[in-house]
Design a protein around this motif. Structure first.
Motif, mmCIF file in Angstrom:
data_model
loop_
_atom_site.group_PDB
_atom_site.id
_atom_site.type_symbol
_atom_site.label_atom_id
_atom_site.label_comp_id
_atom_site.label_asym_id
_atom_site.label_seq_id
_atom_site.Cartn_x
_atom_site.Cartn_y
_atom_site.Cartn_z
ATOM 1 N N THR A 171 0.850 -1.175 0.000
ATOM 2 C CA THR A 171 0.000 0.000 0.000
ATOM 3 C C THR A 171 0.891 1.233 0.000
ATOM 4 O O THR A 171 1.950 1.258 0.623
ATOM 5 N N ALA A 172 0.472 2.267 -0.738
ATOM 6 C CA ALA A 172 1.221 3.516 -0.791
ATOM 7 C C ALA A 172 1.297 4.124 0.600
ATOM 8 O O ALA A 172 0.498 3.801 1.498
ATOM 9 N N LEU A 173 2.262 5.014 0.806
ATOM 10 C CA LEU A 173 2.497 5.579 2.125
ATOM 11 C C LEU A 173 1.235 6.169 2.728
ATOM 12 O O LEU A 173 0.889 5.873 3.884
ATOM 13 N N GLU A 174 0.536 7.006 1.969
ATOM 14 C CA GLU A 174 -0.667 7.657 2.507
ATOM 15 C C GLU A 174 -1.730 6.631 2.884
ATOM 16 O O GLU A 174 -2.379 6.764 3.930
ATOM 17 N N ARG A 175 -1.885 5.604 2.060
ATOM 18 C CA ARG A 175 -2.881 4.579 2.361
ATOM 19 C C ARG A 175 -2.464 3.776 3.592
ATOM 20 O O ARG A 175 -3.304 3.390 4.417
ATOM 21 N N THR A 176 -1.166 3.529 3.740
ATOM 22 C CA THR A 176 -0.681 2.822 4.930
ATOM 23 C C THR A 176 -1.001 3.622 6.186
ATOM 24 O O THR A 176 -1.483 3.076 7.187
ATOM 25 N N LEU A 177 -0.722 4.927 6.153
ATOM 26 C CA LEU A 177 -1.011 5.770 7.317
ATOM 27 C C LEU A 177 -2.501 5.756 7.642
ATOM 28 O O LEU A 177 -2.895 5.701 8.823
ATOM 29 N N THR A 217 -2.479 15.591 0.916
ATOM 30 C CA THR A 217 -2.383 14.357 0.137
ATOM 31 C C THR A 217 -3.017 13.193 0.876
ATOM 32 O O THR A 217 -3.704 12.352 0.275
ATOM 33 N N ILE A 218 -2.799 13.132 2.183
ATOM 34 C CA ILE A 218 -3.411 12.062 2.981
ATOM 35 C C ILE A 218 -4.935 12.186 2.948
ATOM 36 O O ILE A 218 -5.662 11.196 2.777
ATOM 37 N N LEU A 219 -5.449 13.400 3.098
ATOM 38 C CA LEU A 219 -6.900 13.619 3.080
ATOM 39 C C LEU A 219 -7.492 13.295 1.713
ATOM 40 O O LEU A 219 -8.601 12.741 1.630
#
Length: 205
Positions: free
Chosen positions: A59-65, A94-96
């Motif tokens: 999973t991409a970083l943002e999705r992992t977080l 980007t996370i949102l």
């Protein structure tokens, strides 16, 4: 094709505030099962939320977080988000944006709270955990990593947290500090004691 969660201690070195599981988490749509060392989650992961590193699909970083924030306590997720923001690996926006495109909606308010509590200025998991505890007890107004002017010393001092209206400074100390600098715990403990005493002298923040 499986999309694996990024192990926090592995490729991007996201901090783990304390151990929460010994299981590796993998994603396989339509399958939810727990084994001794593997937890299979049946989430649908859009292609845009995946990344391939070293030949493994993760999973991409943002999705992992987001997934960590969805499944674990704030004192686990907020230190990770803090670290990613501090190192400029991603942004809050980007996370949102990634969250808005997640097919899974479980614990959405919990994820948004973790993102809202995160702050790129904090420099350690201990500070992030402290911020979570402040929130739990309804304590507001504490700014992280504030530089204050110590007039009596004619110098600036940077502190972990400062409440300007209350003129309150909070320092977060851990045993790791005793092995910094000289590497001699006794010397570092004395140096930290002197620093804390200086922080008690009235100054402007």
């Amino acid at each position: 094709m499986h999309a694996r969660h990024l192990p926090p201690s592995d490729l991007r070195c996201l901090p783990v505030a304390y151990p929460v599981t010994h299981q590796i988490e993998v994603v396989r749509p339509g399958v939810n099962r727990r084994f001794k060392s593997i937890h299979v989650r049946g989430n649908q992961i859009p292609q845009a939320h995946r990344a391939t590193i070293g030949g493994a699909e993760l999973t991409a970083l943002e999705r992992t977080l987001i997934d960590v924030a969805r499944s674990y306590n704030l004192d686990v997720s907020v230190p990770m988000i803090d670290d990613a923001l501090h190192r400029e690996l991603t942004t809050r926006e980007t996370i949102l944006t990634t969250l808005a495109h997640c097919l899974e909606k479980r614990n959405g308010s919990k994820v948004r709270l973790a993102i809202g509590l995160a702050d790129a200025r904090r420099e350690s998991p201990a500070e992030a955990v402290a911020a979570v505890r402040f929130n739990e007890h309804g304590i507001t107004g504490l700014e992280p990593q504030v530089t204050v002017r110590a007039d009596s010393l004619n110098r600036d001092i940077r502190v972990d947290f400062c409440h300007r209206r209350a003129r309150l400074i909070i320092e977060i100390d851990g045993i790791g500090k005793l092995y910094l600098g000289s590497g001699v715990p006794r010397q570092e403990l004395e140096a930290e004691r002197r620093r804390l005493n200086r922080c008690r002298i009235p100054h402007r923040c």
